[in-house]
Design a protein around this motif. Structure first.
Motif, PDB file in Angstrom:
ATOM      1  N   ASP A 172       0.818  -1.219   0.000  1.00  0.00           N
ATOM      2  CA  ASP A 172       0.000   0.000   0.000  1.00  0.00           C
ATOM      3  C   ASP A 172       0.851   1.268   0.000  1.00  0.00           C
ATOM      4  N   ARG A 177      -5.441   4.151  -2.328  1.00  0.00           N
ATOM      5  CA  ARG A 177      -6.232   3.086  -1.715  1.00  0.00           C
ATOM      6  C   ARG A 177      -7.160   2.460  -2.761  1.00  0.00           C
ATOM      7  N   ARG A 178      -7.463   1.197  -2.561  1.00  0.00           N
ATOM      8  CA  ARG A 178      -8.255   0.453  -3.542  1.00  0.00           C
ATOM      9  C   ARG A 178      -9.611   0.012  -2.992  1.00  0.00           C
ATOM     10  N   THR A 179      -9.968   0.539  -1.852  1.00  0.00           N
ATOM     11  CA  THR A 179     -11.261   0.223  -1.259  1.00  0.00           C
ATOM     12  C   THR A 179     -11.867   1.499  -0.692  1.00  0.00           C
ATOM     13  N   ILE A 182     -12.723   3.151   4.470  1.00  0.00           N
ATOM     14  CA  ILE A 182     -11.939   4.124   5.223  1.00  0.00           C
ATOM     15  C   ILE A 182     -12.827   5.330   5.495  1.00  0.00           C
ATOM     16  N   HIS A 199     -12.902   5.337  -4.148  1.00  0.00           N
ATOM     17  CA  HIS A 199     -11.511   5.115  -4.545  1.00  0.00           C
ATOM     18  C   HIS A 199     -11.325   5.174  -6.060  1.00  0.00           C
ATOM     19  N   PHE A 242      -4.768   7.629   0.557  1.00  0.00           N
ATOM     20  CA  PHE A 242      -3.955   6.479   0.947  1.00  0.00           C
ATOM     21  C   PHE A 242      -4.583   5.757   2.134  1.00  0.00           C
ATOM     22  N   VAL A 243      -4.182   4.519   2.330  1.00  0.00           N
ATOM     23  CA  VAL A 243      -4.740   3.765   3.459  1.00  0.00           C
ATOM     24  C   VAL A 243      -4.251   4.316   4.786  1.00  0.00           C
ATOM     25  N   ASP A 244      -3.096   4.962   4.793  1.00  0.00           N
ATOM     26  CA  ASP A 244      -2.551   5.552   6.018  1.00  0.00           C
ATOM     27  C   ASP A 244      -1.540   6.620   5.619  1.00  0.00           C
ATOM     28  N   ASN A 246      -2.073   9.925   5.486  1.00  0.00           N
ATOM     29  CA  ASN A 246      -2.631  11.062   4.751  1.00  0.00           C
ATOM     30  C   ASN A 246      -2.315  12.404   5.410  1.00  0.00           C
TER      31      ASN A 246
END
Length: 429
Positions: A172, A177-179, A182, A199, A242-244, A246
């Motif tokens: 990642d 992000r692909r989902t 969040i 996303h 992003f998943v984390d 940000n």
């Protein structure tokens, strides 16, 4: 405006309305007045509706001071810009931003441990140290590209630096992000405060954001460079691409934008230091924008206040350092021989040591603090040891140096001895 303040309904409803008005009618009148001020931006919300910007008096006042203090000449400019001081102050500010920006995102370690790690260049040992170490490297990266346009690829590079060794799934790092699983939630009760865009929209939104970030004064609509930097910060937080990481990415891009626009002083300030003092206000500034017709003015005013606090904090820091340096110089004032024997790096170390008896120093830390080669740093510390102003011990294969408890007395004695030698009559052969 209510007594010079740009209030949200959540704030206004707790105030007594003017005579003859209910709170609701008062708010309706304010909204009507603001409607003529708001301008659409080339940035959009989750539904494709434009974000808006007003220019009330508080924003104009803040921008005036920031233009004067962060891009022009300041009272302490010589203290910041002299070669012997610039690297030291810049290194310290990057350490401060790396630590506090990471702490905003949950890093838990003592400042002393984190600072020692960065000064000595030691490898991080846990998740929190990785966050801080990565943030420091990211700030270095931002400085290296400050004259270049930003692109999605560069933002991905920045994100990789920020999250290395900190993600559950390393794949990642440096990718969107692909989902959609969040969201931003209230830590107290889990209430969802913000749902970022789908996303599938992120690639186009990031391209749009880069076009906005790279625009210049000839672009339409014109957006003041400081406001542009803050809006770049806002949109990364809003989109959560992003998943984390940000928040850290958003703040790093703010620094890039400010540096690219010539606000050189922002290299020496830490906005995260002041955001960390009131994190709820930071979150509220986002929420006020989202819950009032995409009016970014709330977030802009909050961030402008933070920037000005950070600039004032820098002034205060410089004043303290100048006063401390003068104390050291006063001790050495009587002896030109000793004063000329010590360089600015050694004087800075002694100034710090006088305030921190028993403090330890390492060659690597001295080297990184002053941006010199290892041999120069080694020579500095060994020379102070020879003068008995630092003591040393071997630990493993290297030395550590530490300030003796009676450093001030030793320094005064050495200065007096040198003064005696300076004033002693010279014998003629």
């Amino acid at each position: 405006m209510v007594r010079g303040a740009y209030l949200h309904w959540d704030q206004l409803r707790h105030r007594a309305p003017p005579e003859g008005l209910t709170s609701e009618r008062w708010w309706a009148a304010i909204k009507m007045a603001r409607a003529g001020m708001l301008r659409p931006l080339p940035l959009v919300d989750n539904n494709g509706q434009p974000l808006n910007l007003a220019m009330p008096e508080p924003i104009l006042i803040h921008l005036h001071h920031i233009d004067k203090d962060a891009a022009g000449h300041i009272q302490a400019s010589t203290e910041v810009t002299t070669p012997e001081n610039r690297d030291r102050y810049l290194f310290q500010s990057m350490i401060e931003e790396a630590i506090t920006s990471s702490q905003l995102e949950g890093a838990a370690t003592t400042r002393r441990v984190a600072e020692d790690m960065l000064r000595e260049g030691r490898k991080p040992r846990d998740h929190s140290e990785h966050m801080i170490f990565n943030n420091f490297r990211a700030m270095e990266f931002i400085r290296s590209i400050r004259a270049e346009p930003i692109t999605p690829e560069r933002i991905f590079d920045l994100h990789r630096l920020l999250v290395e060794e900190t993600l559950e799934n390393s794949a990642d790092a440096g990718r969107l992000r692909r989902t959609n699983d969040i969201h931003v939630a209230d830590n107290r009760d889990g209430t969802i405060l913000h749902q970022p865009p789908d996303h599938t929209e992120l690639p186009e939104r990031l391209e749009r954001l880069c076009r906005f970030a790279n625009a210049d004064e000839n672009s339409t609509p014109f957006v003041h460079p400081v406001l542009r930097a803050i809006l770049l910060h806002f949109m990364i937080g809003y989109d959560h691409p992003f998943v984390d990481g940000n928040g850290r990415t958003a703040r790093a891009l703010f620094y890039w934008s400010m540096a690219r626009s010539g606000y050189w002083l922002t290299e020496f300030i830490s906005i995260s230091h002041f955001l960390r003092q009131a994190p709820s206000q930071y979150v509220r500034a986002y929420l006020h924008t989202e819950t009032d017709d995409n009016d970014t003015t709330y977030f802009l005013i909050h961030q402008l206040e933070v920037i000005r606090k950070a600039i004032r904090g820098l002034y205060e820091y410089l004043e303290r350092k100048i006063a401390e340096q003068k104390t050291t110089e006063q001790i050495l004032a009587g002896s030109s021989k000793l004063r000329h024997r010590l360089n600015h790096r050694q004087l800075a170390l002694l100034t710090h040591a006088l305030k921190h008896p028993g403090e330890t120093y390492k060659i690597e830390g001295h080297q990184r603090s002053h941006g010199v080669v290892y041999q120069t740093a080694r020579t500095d510390l060994l020379a102070l040891n020879e003068l008995e102003l630092l003591e040393k011990e071997r630990v493993g294969k290297s030395f550590i140096f530490f300030a003796p408890e009676a450093l001030r007395k030793k320094l005064e004695t050495l200065a007096n001895r040198s003064l005696t030698e300076d004033t002693a009559p010279q014998r003629t052969p």
